[in-house]
Design an enzyme around this catalytic site. Sequence first.
Site, PDB file in Angstrom:
ATOM      1  N   CYS A   2       0.825  -1.203   0.000  1.00  0.00           N
ATOM      2  CA  CYS A   2       0.000   0.000   0.000  1.00  0.00           C
ATOM      3  C   CYS A   2       0.862   1.257   0.000  1.00  0.00           C
ATOM      4  O   CYS A   2       1.988   1.248   0.507  1.00  0.00           O
ATOM      5  CB  CYS A   2      -0.885   0.010   1.225  1.00  0.00           C
ATOM      6  SG  CYS A   2      -1.844  -1.473   1.417  1.00  0.00           S
ATOM      7  N   ARG A  27       4.910  -0.024  -6.229  1.00  0.00           N
ATOM      8  CA  ARG A  27       4.884  -0.837  -5.020  1.00  0.00           C
ATOM      9  C   ARG A  27       3.888  -1.995  -5.129  1.00  0.00           C
ATOM     10  O   ARG A  27       3.942  -2.921  -4.338  1.00  0.00           O
ATOM     11  CB  ARG A  27       4.506   0.034  -3.818  1.00  0.00           C
ATOM     12  CG  ARG A  27       5.491   1.149  -3.560  1.00  0.00           C
ATOM     13  CD  ARG A  27       5.031   2.008  -2.424  1.00  0.00           C
ATOM     14  NE  ARG A  27       5.061   1.295  -1.173  1.00  0.00           N
ATOM     15  CZ  ARG A  27       6.110   1.239  -0.364  1.00  0.00           C
ATOM     16  NH1 ARG A  27       7.201   1.868  -0.681  1.00  0.00           N
ATOM     17  NH2 ARG A  27       6.063   0.565   0.766  1.00  0.00           N
ATOM     18  N   TRP A  79      -3.216  -2.539  -1.437  1.00  0.00           N
ATOM     19  CA  TRP A  79      -2.937  -3.934  -1.805  1.00  0.00           C
ATOM     20  C   TRP A  79      -3.754  -4.767  -0.832  1.00  0.00           C
ATOM     21  O   TRP A  79      -3.481  -4.766   0.365  1.00  0.00           O
ATOM     22  CB  TRP A  79      -1.435  -4.203  -1.654  1.00  0.00           C
ATOM     23  CG  TRP A  79      -0.966  -5.501  -2.223  1.00  0.00           C
ATOM     24  CD1 TRP A  79      -0.667  -5.770  -3.524  1.00  0.00           C
ATOM     25  CD2 TRP A  79      -0.691  -6.708  -1.497  1.00  0.00           C
ATOM     26  NE1 TRP A  79      -0.227  -7.072  -3.658  1.00  0.00           N
ATOM     27  CE2 TRP A  79      -0.242  -7.667  -2.432  1.00  0.00           C
ATOM     28  CE3 TRP A  79      -0.785  -7.084  -0.159  1.00  0.00           C
ATOM     29  CZ2 TRP A  79       0.121  -8.965  -2.081  1.00  0.00           C
ATOM     30  CZ3 TRP A  79      -0.426  -8.382   0.194  1.00  0.00           C
ATOM     31  CH2 TRP A  79       0.018  -9.298  -0.748  1.00  0.00           C
ATOM     32  N   ASN A 105      -1.671   2.359   6.115  1.00  0.00           N
ATOM     33  CA  ASN A 105      -0.869   1.189   5.751  1.00  0.00           C
ATOM     34  C   ASN A 105      -0.621   0.394   7.024  1.00  0.00           C
ATOM     35  O   ASN A 105      -0.471   0.978   8.100  1.00  0.00           O
ATOM     36  CB  ASN A 105       0.497   1.603   5.194  1.00  0.00           C
ATOM     37  CG  ASN A 105       0.402   2.162   3.796  1.00  0.00           C
ATOM     38  OD1 ASN A 105      -0.660   2.135   3.181  1.00  0.00           O
ATOM     39  ND2 ASN A 105       1.512   2.679   3.297  1.00  0.00           N
ATOM     40  N   GLY A 106      -0.504  -0.924   6.900  1.00  0.00           N
ATOM     41  CA  GLY A 106      -0.245  -1.747   8.077  1.00  0.00           C
ATOM     42  C   GLY A 106      -1.470  -2.572   8.422  1.00  0.00           C
ATOM     43  O   GLY A 106      -2.423  -2.663   7.633  1.00  0.00           O
ATOM     44  N   GLU A 486      17.825 -17.598  -8.256  1.00  0.00           N
ATOM     45  CA  GLU A 486      17.408 -16.231  -8.559  1.00  0.00           C
ATOM     46  C   GLU A 486      16.883 -16.128  -9.997  1.00  0.00           C
ATOM     47  O   GLU A 486      15.897 -15.440 -10.267  1.00  0.00           O
ATOM     48  CB  GLU A 486      18.591 -15.267  -8.312  1.00  0.00           C
ATOM     49  CG  GLU A 486      18.367 -13.835  -8.717  1.00  0.00           C
ATOM     50  CD  GLU A 486      17.165 -13.156  -8.050  1.00  0.00           C
ATOM     51  OE1 GLU A 486      16.583 -13.717  -7.105  1.00  0.00           O
ATOM     52  OE2 GLU A 486      16.784 -12.072  -8.522  1.00  0.00           O
ATOM     53  N   LYS A 490      13.169 -14.855 -11.002  1.00  0.00           N
ATOM     54  CA  LYS A 490      12.949 -13.719 -11.906  1.00  0.00           C
ATOM     55  C   LYS A 490      11.996 -14.126 -13.024  1.00  0.00           C
ATOM     56  O   LYS A 490      11.070 -13.411 -13.357  1.00  0.00           O
ATOM     57  CB  LYS A 490      14.311 -13.310 -12.481  1.00  0.00           C
ATOM     58  CG  LYS A 490      14.578 -11.881 -12.658  1.00  0.00           C
ATOM     59  CD  LYS A 490      14.924 -11.045 -11.470  1.00  0.00           C
ATOM     60  CE  LYS A 490      14.045 -11.142 -10.295  1.00  0.00           C
ATOM     61  NZ  LYS A 490      14.547 -10.631  -9.064  1.00  0.00           N
ATOM     62  N   GLU A 493       8.282 -14.729 -11.728  1.00  0.00           N
ATOM     63  CA  GLU A 493       7.498 -13.594 -11.242  1.00  0.00           C
ATOM     64  C   GLU A 493       7.075 -12.641 -12.359  1.00  0.00           C
ATOM     65  O   GLU A 493       6.019 -12.032 -12.259  1.00  0.00           O
ATOM     66  CB  GLU A 493       8.217 -12.842 -10.118  1.00  0.00           C
ATOM     67  CG  GLU A 493       9.449 -12.098 -10.521  1.00  0.00           C
ATOM     68  CD  GLU A 493      10.136 -11.407  -9.345  1.00  0.00           C
ATOM     69  OE1 GLU A 493       9.451 -10.950  -8.436  1.00  0.00           O
ATOM     70  OE2 GLU A 493      11.375 -11.332  -9.358  1.00  0.00           O
ATOM     71  N   HIS A 509      17.166 -36.352  -8.688  1.00  0.00           N
ATOM     72  CA  HIS A 509      16.521 -36.931  -7.499  1.00  0.00           C
ATOM     73  C   HIS A 509      15.023 -36.647  -7.505  1.00  0.00           C
ATOM     74  O   HIS A 509      14.399 -36.613  -6.453  1.00  0.00           O
ATOM     75  CB  HIS A 509      17.175 -36.377  -6.227  1.00  0.00           C
ATOM     76  CG  HIS A 509      18.621 -36.785  -6.100  1.00  0.00           C
ATOM     77  ND1 HIS A 509      19.001 -38.076  -5.812  1.00  0.00           N
ATOM     78  CD2 HIS A 509      19.765 -36.084  -6.272  1.00  0.00           C
ATOM     79  CE1 HIS A 509      20.322 -38.146  -5.796  1.00  0.00           C
ATOM     80  NE2 HIS A 509      20.809 -36.946  -6.079  1.00  0.00           N
ATOM     81  N   LYS A 608       6.031  -4.438  -4.127  1.00  0.00           N
ATOM     82  CA  LYS A 608       7.464  -4.156  -4.060  1.00  0.00           C
ATOM     83  C   LYS A 608       7.996  -4.338  -2.656  1.00  0.00           C
ATOM     84  O   LYS A 608       9.095  -4.800  -2.444  1.00  0.00           O
ATOM     85  CB  LYS A 608       7.708  -2.721  -4.559  1.00  0.00           C
ATOM     86  CG  LYS A 608       9.178  -2.312  -4.593  1.00  0.00           C
ATOM     87  CD  LYS A 608       9.945  -3.124  -5.613  1.00  0.00           C
ATOM     88  CE  LYS A 608      11.424  -2.836  -5.616  1.00  0.00           C
ATOM     89  NZ  LYS A 608      12.188  -3.936  -6.247  1.00  0.00           N
TER      90      LYS A 608
HETATM   91  C1  F6R Z   1      11.856 -10.478  -6.300  1.00  0.00           C
HETATM   92  C2  F6R Z   1      11.790  -9.526  -5.214  1.00  0.00           C
HETATM   93  C3  F6R Z   1      11.389 -10.025  -3.867  1.00  0.00           C
HETATM   94  C4  F6R Z   1      12.160  -9.258  -2.775  1.00  0.00           C
HETATM   95  C5  F6R Z   1      11.635  -9.662  -1.397  1.00  0.00           C
HETATM   96  C6  F6R Z   1      12.418  -8.986  -0.286  1.00  0.00           C
HETATM   97  O1  F6R Z   1      12.296  -9.873  -7.476  1.00  0.00           O
HETATM   98  O2  F6R Z   1      12.011  -8.369  -5.396  1.00  0.00           O
HETATM   99  O3  F6R Z   1      11.582 -11.385  -3.751  1.00  0.00           O
HETATM  100  O4  F6R Z   1      13.512  -9.538  -2.896  1.00  0.00           O
HETATM  101  O5  F6R Z   1      10.287  -9.320  -1.279  1.00  0.00           O
HETATM  102  O6  F6R Z   1      12.349  -7.608  -0.387  1.00  0.00           O
HETATM  103  P1  F6R Z   1      13.403  -6.674   0.323  1.00  0.00           P
HETATM  104  O7  F6R Z   1      14.724  -6.914  -0.305  1.00  0.00           O
HETATM  105  O8  F6R Z   1      12.893  -5.292   0.102  1.00  0.00           O
HETATM  106  O9  F6R Z   1      13.401  -7.066   1.766  1.00  0.00           O
END
Ligand code: F6R
Length: 613
Positions: A2, A27, A79, A105-106, A486, A490, A493, A509, A608
């Site tokens: 949010c 975000r 959100w 927010n929260g 990773e 990527k 997502e 396995h 985000k």
């Molecule tokens: C994936 C991504 C998320 C963040 C995760 C942690 O591309 O961005 O997996 O890495 O939500 O976020 P931070 O680093 O802000 O704690």
Amino acid sequence: MCGIVGYIGKSSAPEALVRGLRRLEYRGYDSAGMAVLENGSLIVSKAAGKVASLDEKARSEWPEDRFQNSRIGIAHTRWATHGPPTEINAHPHLDRSGGIALVHNGIIENYRALRARLESQGHEFLSETDTEVLAHLIGACDQGNLFQAVCDALHQVEGTFGIAAISADEPDRIITARRGSPIVIGIGDDETIIGSDAAAIISHTRQVIYLEDNDIAVVTAEGVEIRDLDRVPVTREVAELGFDAEAAEKGGYEHFMLKEIHEQPDSLRNAIRGRLDFNLGSSVLSGMGTSARELAEIQRAVLLGCGTSLHAGLVGEYAFEDLADIHAEVQQAAEFRYRNPLITRSDLVVAISQSGETADTLAAVREANQKGAFVMGLCNVVGSTIARETGRGVYLHAGPEISVASTKAFTCQVAVLLMMALKLGRGRRLSRDEGVRLAREIERIPELVERTIRQNEAIAALAGRYAEHENAFFIGRGYMYPVALEGALKLKEISYIHAEGYHAAELKHGPIALLEQGTPVVALANDIPGKDKTLGNIEECRARGARILGVITEGDEDARGFVHDAIAVPACHPLVATIPSAVALQLFSYHVARHRGCEIDQPRNLAKSVTVE
Ligand code: F6R
């Protein structure tokens, strides 16, 4: 997640609010709304979906002069947590009288009990949200002073909040407060702007104040007065934001993600600049705030994070053990807090978080602090909660990361972890010469990434061959195992392809059962220890019909012969090679998602900054 914007000042409030909300779109959200005051009345508009829909709706519902004349308002992108992303559930929410509007927010943890109490007093609720309960509670406490009412209400609340509230009876002020959810206040020229992150403020001013937990502020066009929830005045410093409005724009790129991938040579230069000591063969990370003696006493390193940051931690684990002889382990932040971890005073806990606001990582930091560990933050967002609660650590200096999928923060996290490992290593196993050699390799990272990015067009072309599949595997071993994880994250997502990262040896396995004719397998086959074994694993996949995309080392014709398609990254130290290899996979994922027509910067369901557990 949010986002909050508040505006009071010389310009049109609705325009400033919409501009601020657009800056927060990255975000992740699913509905939006705003409330403004004009001529003593409170006007609200909300829309499910995007900020553009809200803008359009408000312009059609409100007469033009409302847009131009209103000087105060609050706005929100939501959100969904409590209740679906409908117009009714969108913020702002109003109190019973309809004269007070609130964005939040929260999570209000005791909202059910509060709601039941208010309902027994005759309050009726339109939405399913905890925020509407708080709005009614504020209204119920209001005796003609919004500041007092918010204070009284917040005393009854359990949980987390970043809020902004306005009242039709007090058109000269916004009340804002925080506990566990960030609030930044921008001090402009005859205008004051509130944001849940600095991106909402940057087009007005770079002078900001970060509220601390349990701060509550009266915000007027002239400035800010801050108190704690017991109404005792507190002083918070005015800080200068380290980026400008341009940094938060696409700058000619089709997507923020592509821009941020291309920014990496610069962001890495910023992360590394001034931090390598070629004389001592070490690194200078003053934020770690440790003496050589304290570092020598560290027995174990625990690296914490979520998602991409967790993957960076996995590279760090190898680096700490291989370079510094420190037993290192990575733990999911979400798990760490609840498993009553064994932590001692000789443990170094490194919390890795781009945003510095991730709820699970923050909770883990608090747990580690409780247990007396030596806790450090590795954050990108300056002044973020994790950065402040750890008190020491290293900033990434990657610049604002707007795309939901993390790219430049990941590579800067790895670069900083390598520099931390170098520093720790020089206190233990590494000789000066070895330290100097490694420092030289770290110095090369921006150039290695630049060379990898030059293959953008070739990667775009080969991505088309993989875009039609619904499943993919990423394999790697040793230092490249975290890069495989990773790479898979990527791809899944942003392209919605089901992608799994595995250690190359693990495939047989179980997961190998899923390989069919043409199934994409992305193999990290760099020329590093273990390569021959990975080439063997590639053979196993090929024998079952998989199509192999290899990330290989430039000039390694042997490895090229094993794969169908290849992206070559420059030869370098094997730990350093994790960075250009990850960049190659970022570009691959980007182009696959683009071929599939996905909404790259804001993938569905994602946020985000994940500020709920
Ligand atoms: C994936 C991504 C998320 C963040 C995760 C942690 O591309 O961005 O997996 O890495 O939500 O976020 P931070 O680093 O802000 O704690």
